[in-house]
Every structure is written in structure tokens, then in C-alpha cells.
Design an enzyme around this catalytic site. Structure first.
Site, PDB file in Angstrom:
ATOM      1  N   ALA A  34      26.213  39.987  23.819  1.00  0.00           N
ATOM      2  CA  ALA A  34      27.368  39.717  24.685  1.00  0.00           C
ATOM      3  C   ALA A  34      27.893  38.307  24.490  1.00  0.00           C
ATOM      4  O   ALA A  34      28.458  37.717  25.404  1.00  0.00           O
ATOM      5  CB  ALA A  34      26.965  39.936  26.142  1.00  0.00           C
ATOM      6  N   ARG A  40      40.510  38.903  20.978  1.00  0.00           N
ATOM      7  CA  ARG A  40      41.552  39.926  20.920  1.00  0.00           C
ATOM      8  C   ARG A  40      41.985  40.399  22.309  1.00  0.00           C
ATOM      9  O   ARG A  40      42.979  41.079  22.460  1.00  0.00           O
ATOM     10  CB  ARG A  40      41.083  41.101  20.040  1.00  0.00           C
ATOM     11  CG  ARG A  40      41.008  40.742  18.564  1.00  0.00           C
ATOM     12  CD  ARG A  40      40.241  41.761  17.740  1.00  0.00           C
ATOM     13  NE  ARG A  40      38.787  41.556  17.809  1.00  0.00           N
ATOM     14  CZ  ARG A  40      37.892  42.263  17.126  1.00  0.00           C
ATOM     15  NH1 ARG A  40      38.288  43.242  16.330  1.00  0.00           N
ATOM     16  NH2 ARG A  40      36.604  42.014  17.244  1.00  0.00           N
ATOM     17  N   LYS A  47      35.223  38.751  27.454  1.00  0.00           N
ATOM     18  CA  LYS A  47      35.410  40.185  27.171  1.00  0.00           C
ATOM     19  C   LYS A  47      34.428  41.067  27.930  1.00  0.00           C
ATOM     20  O   LYS A  47      34.833  42.067  28.525  1.00  0.00           O
ATOM     21  CB  LYS A  47      35.284  40.447  25.671  1.00  0.00           C
ATOM     22  CG  LYS A  47      35.291  41.933  25.326  1.00  0.00           C
ATOM     23  CD  LYS A  47      35.566  42.211  23.880  1.00  0.00           C
ATOM     24  CE  LYS A  47      34.380  41.944  22.992  1.00  0.00           C
ATOM     25  NZ  LYS A  47      34.628  42.401  21.606  1.00  0.00           N
ATOM     26  N   GLY A 103      27.451  35.397  14.299  1.00  0.00           N
ATOM     27  CA  GLY A 103      27.427  36.800  13.914  1.00  0.00           C
ATOM     28  C   GLY A 103      26.389  37.616  14.673  1.00  0.00           C
ATOM     29  O   GLY A 103      25.500  37.067  15.321  1.00  0.00           O
ATOM     30  N   ASP A 127      30.099  45.335  24.309  1.00  0.00           N
ATOM     31  CA  ASP A 127      31.471  45.848  24.321  1.00  0.00           C
ATOM     32  C   ASP A 127      31.540  47.314  23.896  1.00  0.00           C
ATOM     33  O   ASP A 127      32.604  47.809  23.525  1.00  0.00           O
ATOM     34  CB  ASP A 127      32.389  44.972  23.451  1.00  0.00           C
ATOM     35  CG  ASP A 127      32.057  45.031  21.961  1.00  0.00           C
ATOM     36  OD1 ASP A 127      30.983  45.561  21.610  1.00  0.00           O
ATOM     37  OD2 ASP A 127      32.880  44.546  21.159  1.00  0.00           O
ATOM     38  N   LYS A 374      40.970  46.129  62.373  1.00  0.00           N
ATOM     39  CA  LYS A 374      39.943  45.286  61.751  1.00  0.00           C
ATOM     40  C   LYS A 374      38.766  45.118  62.689  1.00  0.00           C
ATOM     41  O   LYS A 374      38.949  44.840  63.878  1.00  0.00           O
ATOM     42  CB  LYS A 374      40.528  43.915  61.421  1.00  0.00           C
ATOM     43  CG  LYS A 374      39.584  43.060  60.607  1.00  0.00           C
ATOM     44  CD  LYS A 374      39.693  41.585  60.921  1.00  0.00           C
ATOM     45  CE  LYS A 374      38.904  41.230  62.166  1.00  0.00           C
ATOM     46  NZ  LYS A 374      38.828  39.804  62.444  1.00  0.00           N
ATOM     47  N   TYR A 389      48.382  46.009  66.013  1.00  0.00           N
ATOM     48  CA  TYR A 389      47.229  45.330  65.427  1.00  0.00           C
ATOM     49  C   TYR A 389      46.059  45.443  66.390  1.00  0.00           C
ATOM     50  O   TYR A 389      46.163  45.046  67.558  1.00  0.00           O
ATOM     51  CB  TYR A 389      47.540  43.849  65.153  1.00  0.00           C
ATOM     52  CG  TYR A 389      46.307  43.126  64.665  1.00  0.00           C
ATOM     53  CD1 TYR A 389      45.694  43.497  63.464  1.00  0.00           C
ATOM     54  CD2 TYR A 389      45.718  42.103  65.414  1.00  0.00           C
ATOM     55  CE1 TYR A 389      44.542  42.868  63.023  1.00  0.00           C
ATOM     56  CE2 TYR A 389      44.564  41.463  64.971  1.00  0.00           C
ATOM     57  CZ  TYR A 389      43.980  41.851  63.779  1.00  0.00           C
ATOM     58  OH  TYR A 389      42.829  41.236  63.345  1.00  0.00           O
ATOM     59  N   ASN A 409      43.614  38.315  68.811  1.00  0.00           N
ATOM     60  CA  ASN A 409      42.176  38.032  68.781  1.00  0.00           C
ATOM     61  C   ASN A 409      41.844  36.611  68.370  1.00  0.00           C
ATOM     62  O   ASN A 409      40.712  36.184  68.475  1.00  0.00           O
ATOM     63  CB  ASN A 409      41.486  39.006  67.813  1.00  0.00           C
ATOM     64  CG  ASN A 409      42.023  38.885  66.397  1.00  0.00           C
ATOM     65  OD1 ASN A 409      43.212  38.603  66.198  1.00  0.00           O
ATOM     66  ND2 ASN A 409      41.171  39.077  65.419  1.00  0.00           N
ATOM     67  N   ALA A 446      54.885  47.952  79.708  1.00  0.00           N
ATOM     68  CA  ALA A 446      55.515  47.541  78.446  1.00  0.00           C
ATOM     69  C   ALA A 446      55.907  46.078  78.502  1.00  0.00           C
ATOM     70  O   ALA A 446      56.289  45.562  79.552  1.00  0.00           O
ATOM     71  CB  ALA A 446      56.749  48.401  78.192  1.00  0.00           C
TER      72      ALA A 446
HETATM   73  C1  UD1 Z   1      30.745  45.432  15.231  1.00  0.00           C
HETATM   74  C2  UD1 Z   1      29.967  45.886  13.984  1.00  0.00           C
HETATM   75  C3  UD1 Z   1      30.660  47.087  13.383  1.00  0.00           C
HETATM   76  C4  UD1 Z   1      30.728  48.193  14.414  1.00  0.00           C
HETATM   77  C5  UD1 Z   1      31.376  47.715  15.716  1.00  0.00           C
HETATM   78  C6  UD1 Z   1      31.177  48.757  16.783  1.00  0.00           C
HETATM   79  C7  UD1 Z   1      28.898  43.915  13.000  1.00  0.00           C
HETATM   80  C8  UD1 Z   1      28.943  42.896  11.913  1.00  0.00           C
HETATM   81  N1  UD1 Z   1      29.911  44.788  13.040  1.00  0.00           N
HETATM   82  O1  UD1 Z   1      32.024  45.011  14.813  1.00  0.00           O
HETATM   83  O2  UD1 Z   1      29.939  47.539  12.248  1.00  0.00           O
HETATM   84  O3  UD1 Z   1      31.445  49.290  13.880  1.00  0.00           O
HETATM   85  O4  UD1 Z   1      30.778  46.496  16.179  1.00  0.00           O
HETATM   86  O5  UD1 Z   1      31.881  48.437  17.957  1.00  0.00           O
HETATM   87  O6  UD1 Z   1      27.945  43.938  13.755  1.00  0.00           O
HETATM   88  N2  UD1 Z   1      28.355  39.186  19.337  1.00  0.00           N
HETATM   89  C9  UD1 Z   1      27.437  38.217  19.665  1.00  0.00           C
HETATM   90  N3  UD1 Z   1      27.308  37.129  18.868  1.00  0.00           N
HETATM   91  C10 UD1 Z   1      28.033  36.972  17.744  1.00  0.00           C
HETATM   92  C11 UD1 Z   1      28.974  37.968  17.398  1.00  0.00           C
HETATM   93  C12 UD1 Z   1      29.111  39.069  18.211  1.00  0.00           C
HETATM   94  O7  UD1 Z   1      26.737  38.324  20.675  1.00  0.00           O
HETATM   95  O8  UD1 Z   1      27.847  35.944  17.067  1.00  0.00           O
HETATM   96  C13 UD1 Z   1      28.479  40.377  20.204  1.00  0.00           C
HETATM   97  C14 UD1 Z   1      29.865  40.571  20.813  1.00  0.00           C
HETATM   98  O9  UD1 Z   1      29.919  40.006  22.106  1.00  0.00           O
HETATM   99  C15 UD1 Z   1      29.992  42.082  20.897  1.00  0.00           C
HETATM  100  C16 UD1 Z   1      29.118  42.583  19.769  1.00  0.00           C
HETATM  101  O10 UD1 Z   1      28.263  41.513  19.422  1.00  0.00           O
HETATM  102  O11 UD1 Z   1      29.481  42.557  22.123  1.00  0.00           O
HETATM  103  C17 UD1 Z   1      29.956  43.014  18.559  1.00  0.00           C
HETATM  104  O12 UD1 Z   1      30.735  41.937  18.102  1.00  0.00           O
HETATM  105  P1  UD1 Z   1      32.249  42.136  17.650  1.00  0.00           P
HETATM  106  O13 UD1 Z   1      32.760  40.832  17.175  1.00  0.00           O
HETATM  107  O14 UD1 Z   1      33.019  42.836  18.684  1.00  0.00           O
HETATM  108  O15 UD1 Z   1      32.032  43.085  16.369  1.00  0.00           O
HETATM  109  P2  UD1 Z   1      33.029  44.180  15.789  1.00  0.00           P
HETATM  110  O16 UD1 Z   1      34.011  43.518  14.921  1.00  0.00           O
HETATM  111  O17 UD1 Z   1      33.541  45.052  16.848  1.00  0.00           O
HETATM  112 CA    CA Z   2      33.433  45.034  19.066  1.00  0.00          CA
END
Ligand code: UD1
Ligand code: CA
Length: 480
Positions: A34, A40, A47, A103, A127, A374, A389, A409, A446
Site C-alpha cells: 500500500a 493517477r 489511493k 517497486g 489497490d 435530534k 424542530y 434547546n 398557537a
Molecule cells: C501491478 C503489477 C502488474 C499487475 C497489476 C495488478 C508489478 C510490477 N506490476 O501493476 O503486473 O497486473 O499490479 O493490479 O507489480 N506499491 C508499493 N510500493 C511500491 C510500488 C507499488 O507498495 O514501490 C503498491 C501500490 O500501492 C499498489 C501495488 O503495490 O497497491 C501495485 O502497484 P501499482 O503501481 O499500482 O502497480 P501496477 O502498475 O498496477
Molecule cells: Ca495498480
């Protein structure tokens, strides 16, 4: 919150899955990712906190994860992280910080240090909120000490997802992210849901070998699939039958799509429970709705939190009902807002009535148009039909609150209570200045403004006497 117990005919139409027994034979650790920025979404709200069917995206995933009864449950947070932690402070999860967003592979690596080698790790994405418990249980059954299980989905529109690359024998070889895919790979409709299960010791090894040699310059979790294949570890794909549960939420359009999914699902559950819906596409259940028999719900009604509707209850068009109970055979006419009220049976409410928190209505109460109630208790058969009221008040049985009556009140500093006995009638446009008591059977004339206790069984008039002035002449405009 409602207290009345539901009669046996009530059924739970929409709900959060209750906790069940653990599904994995070996200890299970769930890691929920998360930490993404969610750029986006173009929103100040992170998000994973965007609401879906009344709950943050991440809360959906946490609730589902918890239903698997894991040994540990970690949430990896990062950007906007403090807001995420604060919003879900009540959750018993371990929070793991991913300080730099490098990543999904890097994110999982942050969570692994605390996880013992013999544990099965289930990775979920914050997500991807609609993933179901049954699907996850099936996936966990496929994973093992030398096996990785991967949840895939066949999506009509695979745009934005990682694609599942299989060899001629149908065995999964790797996942290719869209940004790195060849045109041929982009034509693949089988997608990565992001959900996978693998033994901690293998995952640890693979994550250590990830590189950032890809289009986004990130450590992709998805690259562990190719590493598993290279290490001759079995990759077991599970293709979900319900593609909707695999949908990820990256932007508001996808969020709206999932909201529509939730709406449709809740409507189907209501229909299956015997509710009559004027239009299944126009009812929103953002919480738990418990329904009796022969309930009718008109269009554009929103239910929030826990709502109970008794047998034969009718909810008119455009109502919003939050954390409330509506008794049997009670009719709520259109455009009412009902918050934390317990409404008894055979009441008539609205149109255009508003309940602010904490009111209780006994049987047969009528609350009419433009009436606000209320923190009040109303006895059986009492009525406030027009433009009133009623706040911080206790009304006996059979009270008639005349049109335009106001219970004053609040003195500007403190709120005071008003106690009105059985069978009291207040005249139109009267003001009851609290704290005050009105004795049973009293009638208030009244236009009265009453500031002292009103005795029982008598007429009380508290307004200037009407006078007629003889010999009075209207001013005449001066001649020009
Ligand atoms: C990712 C997958 C993709 C898959 C898709 C499904 C990867 C590289 N790609 O792409 O194959 O089809 O989800 O919905 O995994 N997050 C972190 N730390 C980070 C990056 C991301 O915690 O450094 C979390 C985000 O909050 C999110 C999830 O990982 O909840 C996925 O990240 P997101 O950037 O949405 O990946 P997608 O491009 O959707
Ligand atoms: Ca995603």
C-alpha cells in the site's frame, strides 16, 4: 447505534465476511502492498484510502486478509503513509515503512525480515480490493514448500496489467509488465492480478536477485516468476473465474467501475433475500443491510453503515439511511436523511424529514415534511407533521406537535432538555424554550413562546393579547 434485536425473518443481505478458521497448513503471513503514490487518482487522498462501497480500498483488503486468520498481517506503507496509518489506526496490523518507492518487489522485501523461513507468504495489493476469500484459499492450497502459486485473470481489456507469458505446453514462464511488453505480448489477455503465494525462504532469495533493468526502473515483484522457473520451482497459476475480483484501481474511472460492481452485487443479494427494488441499478449499500420480509426500496436510496429494515418497511426515493433501524410496516417517504435513529413499527416519515443522531421513535409516530429530529425520544402515536424542530426532547404518547413548533434547546452555550407529557398539543408556531416541562394533556396556544413549566391539562397562552385600535388612521402619502 440500533439496539433492537432483529426478528428471525431478518436476513443479512450484504456484509463483511466473518472471520473463519485458518486455511493454510503452515503458518501464513500476509503482506499487503500500500505504499504506491496513486498519482493517477489525481487526489490529495492516498489511493488506498479512496472509498469503495463506503470503506477505504485498503480496508477491503485487510478485512479479506484477516478472514484467512494469518499468523502475521503486515501493511507496507509509504507515500502519504501517516494519513494511511491514521485512517486505519484501529486495525490490528503491523505497519512496515517502505521509505523509498522502488517497486513492488522492493516493497515486499521490506516486510520479509520479520517473517520466519518456514512461513507461506501471501502478497496482496492494496489497490485490488474485491479479491475474495474463497479464491485466496484456493490459491493457498496450490502453494507449497517448493511451489509458488500465482493468481491470474483473463481480462477483456488487459491495458495496464502485467501479462502472463506461457510456453507451448501452457506452463507459465514469466510476467511481462505492459511497459516492457512486445506488441505480441500485449495481445495476451491473461493478466497478473498481483496476488501470489510463496514460501518465505524462496521469496527472500528471489527478491535479493531482482534488478531495476526495466522500463520503469523499479524492482518488479513480478520478476520472481521467471526466477522461480529458472530455479525449477513449480509455478502454479490459478485463473480466477470471476474477473471482477481481480480488477485493480489506479484511477477514478476504475474506481467508479468497481463501485458499480459492488452496487450490482449488493442489489443481487437484496433481490435474493426477497426485497423489491424499484431499480437494482439505483440502490447503494455502503455497509451492512439487514432486511425483513417484503421490504420495498425505491430508486436512488443510499444505505451507510449498519441498517436494519423490518418486515414490510418501505423506503422512498432519494433517501439516505445511516446506522439506523426502520421498524416493520413503517413507510419512509421520499428524500429523507436518517442518521442513527431507531424508528418503531408503523411510523410515517417524511417526505423531506431529517434525523440527526440518536433518536428513538415508538410505534405509529408520524414525522412529516421539513421536520428535524435530534437526540429525542418520541412515544407511541406522537406526531410532528410540518416544519418543526424537535431536539433534546422527550415526548410522551399521543403528543401533537403543531406546524412550525420549535424546541429551542440551545441557549448559545449549553443544550437543555425538554420533557413533554402524554397527549400534549402545541399550537402552530410555538416555541418551547428549554429546559422546560410540559404536563400531560396540556395545550399550548398557537404563537406562544413558553419559558416556564406548562401545567398539565390546561390551555397555556404565552403571546401578546390581540388588540384592535379604534379611531386609528393609516398614514397618508403627502401630496406632491
Ligand atoms: C501491478 C503489477 C502488474 C499487475 C497489476 C495488478 C508489478 C510490477 N506490476 O501493476 O503486473 O497486473 O499490479 O493490479 O507489480 N506499491 C508499493 N510500493 C511500491 C510500488 C507499488 O507498495 O514501490 C503498491 C501500490 O500501492 C499498489 C501495488 O503495490 O497497491 C501495485 O502497484 P501499482 O503501481 O499500482 O502497480 P501496477 O502498475 O498496477
Ligand atoms: Ca495498480
Amino acid at each position: 447505534m440500533p439496539k433492537r434485536r432483529s426478528p428471525p425473518s431478518h436476513r443479512r443481505a450484504t456484509s463483511v465476511a466473518p472471520a473463519r478458521a485458518a486455511v493454510a497448513a503452515v503458518p501464513l503471513s500476509v503482506v499487503i502492498l500500500a505504499a504506491g503514490e496513486g498519482k493517477r487518482m489525481k487526489s490529495a487522498l492516498p489511493k488506498v484510502l479512496q472509498p469503495l462501497a463506503g470503506r477505504p480500498l485498503l480496508k477491503h483488503v485487510i478485512d479479506t486478509a484477516r478472514s484467512l486468520v494469518p499468523a502475521t498481517l503486515q501493511v507496507v506503507y509509504g507515500h502519504g503513509g501517516e494519513a494511511v496509518r491514521a485512517a486505519l489506526a484501529g486495525e490490528s496490523v503491523a505497519w512496515t515503512l517502505q521509505a523509498e518507492r522502488l517497486g513492488t518487489g522492493h516493497a515486499v522485501a521490506q516486510a520479509l525480515p520479520g517473517i520466519p523461513d518456514d512461513t507461506l507468504v501471501l502478497v496482496l495489493y492494496g489497490d485490488v480490493p474485491l479479491i475474495g476469500r474463497a479464491t485466496l484459499a484456493a490459491l493457498l492450497a496450490l502453494a507449497g514448500p517448493r511451489r509458488l502459486a500465482l493468481l491470474t485473470a483473463r481480462l477483456e481489456n488487459p491495458e495496464g496489467y502485467g501479462r502472463i507469458v506461457r510456453n507451448a505446453r501452457g506452463l507459465v514462464q514469466k510476467i511481462v509488465e505492459e511497459a516492457d511488453a512486445t506488441p505480441r505480448q500485449r495481445a495476451i489477455h491473461e493478466c497478473n492480478t498481483g496476488v501470489l503465494a510463496a514460501p518465505a525462504h524462496l521469496l527472500r532469495g528471489w527478491l535479493a536477485r531482482l534488478t531495476t533493468d526495466n522500463a520503469r526502473g523499479e524492482y518488479y515483484l513480478t520478476d520472481v516468476i521467471a526466477l522461480a522457473v529458472r530455479d525449477r520451482v513449480a509455478v502454479r497459476p490459478l485463473l480466477t473465474g470471476t474477473a471482477a475480483e481481480a480488477l485493480g484501481v489506479n484511477d477514478k474511472a476504475q474506481l467508479a467501475q468497481l463501485e458499480a460492481q459492488c452496487r450490482a452485487r449488493a442489489a443481487q443479494e437484496l433481490l435474493a433475500a426477497g426485497v423489491t427494488l424499484a431499480d437494482p441499478a439505483r440502490v447503494d449499500v455502503r455497509g451492512t443491510l439487514v432486511v425483513g420480509q417484503d421490504v420495498f426500496i425505491d430508486v436512488n436510496v443510499v444505505f451507510e453503515g449498519r441498517v436494519v429494515l423490518g418486515d414490510g418497511a418501505r423506503i422512498g426515493a432519494g433517501c439516505v439511511v445511516r446506522n439506523s433501524e426502520v421498524g416493520a410496516r413503517t413507510e419512509v417517504f421520499p428524500h429523507c436523511v436518517i442518521d442513527q435513529a431507531v424508528i418503531g413499527p408503523e411510523c410515517n416519515i417524511g417526505p423531506f424529514a431529517r434525523f440527526r443522531p440518536s433518536s428513538t421513535l415508538a410505534a405509529g409516530v408520524h414525522i412529516g415534511n421539513f421536520v428535524e429530529v435530534k437526540n429525542s425520544q418520541l412515544g407511541a402515536g406522537s406526531k410532528a407533521n410540518h416544519l418543526s424542530y424537535v431536539g433534546d426532547a422527550e415526548l410522551g404518547r399521543g403528543v401533537n406537535i403543531g406546524a412550525g413548533t420549535i424546541v429551542a434547546n440551545y441557549d448559545g452555550a449549553v443544550k437543555h432538555r425538554t420533557v413533554i407529557g402524554d397527549d400534549v398539543h402545541t399550537g402552530s408556531n410555538s416555541v418551547l424554550v428549554a429546559p422546560i416541562t410540559v404536563g400531560a394533556g396540556a395545550t399550548i396556544a398557537a404563537g406562544s413562546t413558553v419559558t416556564h413549566a406548562v401545567p398539565a391539562g390546561k390551555l397555556t397562552v404565552a403571546r401578546a393579547r390581540q388588540v384592535t385600535v379604534d379611531g386609528w388612521h393609516r398614514p397618508v402619502k403627502p401630496r406632491k
